[in-house]
Design a protein around this motif. Sequence first.
Motif, PDB file in Angstrom:
ATOM      1  N   GLY A  44     -46.084   7.321  11.074  1.00 14.49           N
ATOM      2  CA  GLY A  44     -46.488   6.878   9.746  1.00 14.49           C
ATOM      3  C   GLY A  44     -45.430   6.026   9.074  1.00 14.49           C
ATOM      4  O   GLY A  44     -45.613   5.573   7.936  1.00 14.49           O
ATOM      5  N   LEU A  45     -44.310   5.751   9.765  1.00 12.34           N
ATOM      6  CA  LEU A  45     -43.249   4.885   9.256  1.00 12.34           C
ATOM      7  C   LEU A  45     -43.438   3.471   9.803  1.00 12.34           C
ATOM      8  O   LEU A  45     -44.028   3.277  10.867  1.00 12.34           O
ATOM      9  N   PRO A  46     -42.919   2.446   9.105  1.00 15.51           N
ATOM     10  CA  PRO A  46     -43.195   1.065   9.504  1.00 15.51           C
ATOM     11  C   PRO A  46     -42.487   0.613  10.772  1.00 15.51           C
ATOM     12  O   PRO A  46     -42.883  -0.371  11.384  1.00 15.51           O
ATOM     13  N   GLY A  47     -41.446   1.315  11.213  1.00 13.71           N
ATOM     14  CA  GLY A  47     -40.705   0.914  12.398  1.00 13.71           C
ATOM     15  C   GLY A  47     -39.595  -0.059  12.073  1.00 13.71           C
ATOM     16  O   GLY A  47     -39.378  -0.445  10.922  1.00 13.71           O
ATOM     17  N   ASP A  48     -38.876  -0.474  13.107  1.00 14.10           N
ATOM     18  CA  ASP A  48     -37.772  -1.414  12.917  1.00 14.10           C
ATOM     19  C   ASP A  48     -38.284  -2.775  12.483  1.00 14.10           C
ATOM     20  O   ASP A  48     -39.366  -3.221  12.900  1.00 14.10           O
ATOM     21  N   LEU A  49     -37.492  -3.442  11.677  1.00 13.83           N
ATOM     22  CA  LEU A  49     -37.801  -4.812  11.296  1.00 13.83           C
ATOM     23  C   LEU A  49     -37.977  -5.670  12.534  1.00 13.83           C
ATOM     24  O   LEU A  49     -37.363  -5.428  13.575  1.00 13.83           O
ATOM     25  N   SER A  50     -38.790  -6.683  12.414  1.00 16.32           N
ATOM     26  CA  SER A  50     -39.090  -7.559  13.539  1.00 16.32           C
ATOM     27  C   SER A  50     -38.026  -8.650  13.667  1.00 16.32           C
ATOM     28  O   SER A  50     -37.335  -8.992  12.707  1.00 16.32           O
ATOM     29  N   LEU A  51     -37.931  -9.195  14.884  1.00 20.50           N
ATOM     30  CA  LEU A  51     -37.050 -10.355  15.108  1.00 20.50           C
ATOM     31  C   LEU A  51     -37.560 -11.592  14.386  1.00 20.50           C
ATOM     32  O   LEU A  51     -36.785 -12.454  13.989  1.00 20.50           O
ATOM     33  N   SER A  52     -38.866 -11.671  14.208  1.00 22.88           N
ATOM     34  CA  SER A  52     -39.442 -12.868  13.614  1.00 22.88           C
ATOM     35  C   SER A  52     -40.691 -12.517  12.816  1.00 22.88           C
ATOM     36  O   SER A  52     -41.341 -11.498  13.067  1.00 22.88           O
ATOM     37  N   TYR A  53     -41.013 -13.386  11.881  1.00 27.13           N
ATOM     38  CA  TYR A  53     -42.214 -13.240  11.058  1.00 27.13           C
ATOM     39  C   TYR A  53     -42.861 -14.612  10.876  1.00 27.13           C
ATOM     40  O   TYR A  53     -42.181 -15.640  10.875  1.00 27.13           O
ATOM     41  N   LYS A  62     -29.941 -13.261  16.349  1.00 25.95           N
ATOM     42  CA  LYS A  62     -30.088 -12.140  17.281  1.00 25.95           C
ATOM     43  C   LYS A  62     -28.917 -11.175  17.218  1.00 25.95           C
ATOM     44  O   LYS A  62     -29.096  -9.965  17.364  1.00 25.95           O
ATOM     45  N   GLU A  63     -27.717 -11.680  16.990  1.00 23.53           N
ATOM     46  CA  GLU A  63     -26.573 -10.788  16.890  1.00 23.53           C
ATOM     47  C   GLU A  63     -26.651  -9.937  15.619  1.00 23.53           C
ATOM     48  O   GLU A  63     -26.357  -8.738  15.634  1.00 23.53           O
ATOM     49  N   HIS A  64     -27.085 -10.560  14.523  1.00 23.40           N
ATOM     50  CA  HIS A  64     -27.287  -9.801  13.285  1.00 23.40           C
ATOM     51  C   HIS A  64     -28.366  -8.737  13.485  1.00 23.40           C
ATOM     52  O   HIS A  64     -28.245  -7.623  12.970  1.00 23.40           O
ATOM     53  N   TYR A  65     -29.381  -9.078  14.263  1.00 22.72           N
ATOM     54  CA  TYR A  65     -30.468  -8.131  14.508  1.00 22.72           C
ATOM     55  C   TYR A  65     -29.988  -6.949  15.349  1.00 22.72           C
ATOM     56  O   TYR A  65     -30.349  -5.801  15.086  1.00 22.72           O
ATOM     57  N   ARG A  66     -29.174  -7.223  16.356  1.00 21.74           N
ATOM     58  CA  ARG A  66     -28.637  -6.140  17.178  1.00 21.74           C
ATOM     59  C   ARG A  66     -27.777  -5.197  16.341  1.00 21.74           C
ATOM     60  O   ARG A  66     -27.804  -3.972  16.523  1.00 21.74           O
ATOM     61  N   GLN A  67     -26.986  -5.760  15.427  1.00 20.50           N
ATOM     62  CA  GLN A  67     -26.168  -4.929  14.553  1.00 20.50           C
ATOM     63  C   GLN A  67     -27.043  -4.081  13.637  1.00 20.50           C
ATOM     64  O   GLN A  67     -26.735  -2.912  13.368  1.00 20.50           O
ATOM     65  N   TYR A  68     -28.130  -4.671  13.154  1.00 20.34           N
ATOM     66  CA  TYR A  68     -29.065  -3.915  12.315  1.00 20.34           C
ATOM     67  C   TYR A  68     -29.660  -2.747  13.086  1.00 20.34           C
ATOM     68  O   TYR A  68     -29.706  -1.609  12.593  1.00 20.34           O
ATOM     69  N   GLN A  69     -30.129  -3.000  14.310  1.00 26.27           N
ATOM     70  CA  GLN A  69     -30.712  -1.916  15.108  1.00 26.27           C
ATOM     71  C   GLN A  69     -29.698  -0.821  15.401  1.00 26.27           C
ATOM     72  O   GLN A  69     -30.019   0.371  15.371  1.00 26.27           O
ATOM     73  N   LYS A  70     -28.468  -1.212  15.662  1.00 20.66           N
ATOM     74  CA  LYS A  70     -27.419  -0.245  15.976  1.00 20.66           C
ATOM     75  C   LYS A  70     -27.088   0.625  14.772  1.00 20.66           C
ATOM     76  O   LYS A  70     -26.911   1.844  14.907  1.00 20.66           O
ATOM     77  N   ASN A  71     -27.010   0.023  13.593  1.00 22.00           N
ATOM     78  CA  ASN A  71     -26.536   0.740  12.406  1.00 22.00           C
ATOM     79  C   ASN A  71     -27.656   1.365  11.581  1.00 22.00           C
ATOM     80  O   ASN A  71     -27.489   2.460  11.038  1.00 22.00           O
TER      81      ASN A  71
END
Length: 320
Positions: free
Chosen positions: A130-139, A156-165
Amino acid sequence: MRYIIPILFASGFFFACQPSHEKETSALSFQQKYPKFSDYSLEYKTTTPPDDMQICLFANPLTAKVLIYVRQTDKVYNTPFSPEMFSIIAHEGGRAHATEIIPADSTHPELSYIVPFDVVHDRWFYKKTGLPGDLSLSYSLEIENLDQVLNFEIDKEHYRQYQKNDGLTKLTTLYNTYVDTAAQKSYQLSNGLSGFLHADDTEISSAGINLSLQAYQLSDSLKLSVKIVNHSNYELLIQPDVFILKSGSMLLQPVTSRTGMIQLRKGDRFIQDFIYFPEQEIAQFALLKEGIQVLADVNPTNLLIENLQFRRTESPPQGD
């Protein structure tokens, strides 16, 4: 629905839009002028901006919400914008219309505005939690007045850091239900119920009684979302305070204000979120069977032959 989100620390706020001949809004000025949105620290860029608009897309890593900031630069459209005129599409999710349009300048509200969205970024994760999930790479952004689709991407590097943290997927433990179908069918028949039974990862249909159960652990909280729909000819008895979880020798009592017996006749439904606070992450647990009973005879009997088992499952791999 109440989200269980841990308090996380986002990266520093930065603000950038697509290239524009107009002076761009700075990170500091936007943050100071609109403190309500100061947590939208992830930046998505587009290489195909419209000529007469400055459009920026930002995401909040703590809540997985997104918004766009729009400033008209060369002209004002004759038709006022409305929320249904804006729609955004997530790469692994679905389409969402804007929730509202917030004028960014009270003096000239037609010139600039903030447009928030509630987006399901990951349909599989949403079905499980019921949660939205991780933000997408693109919209992809569509605006009714424009004849083009604007594509936004994050570094992509900013996205990897987001997923990690901050990514929800990594921080969340998911569970599937497990039912001994042969034993359950035999039990239903022996109690005068239909032998029909269907069970998958989160749903059970037993003798015309449908159960939907979403379970996940995030931080120190375990959430169990329960939906029961009675399509049978029998009356159900639900005891919310008996929705107790058992993991090894540990018993987890639900945090609920509803006590006593709830009766469900044919066509009735029961929907409730139960919150538990285990001392650590747990790999498996069982929901005590006494919480759901059926009146197939004079005396009530448990709907399930045994405690309902939940076991940890893995999320599908995330793309780069």
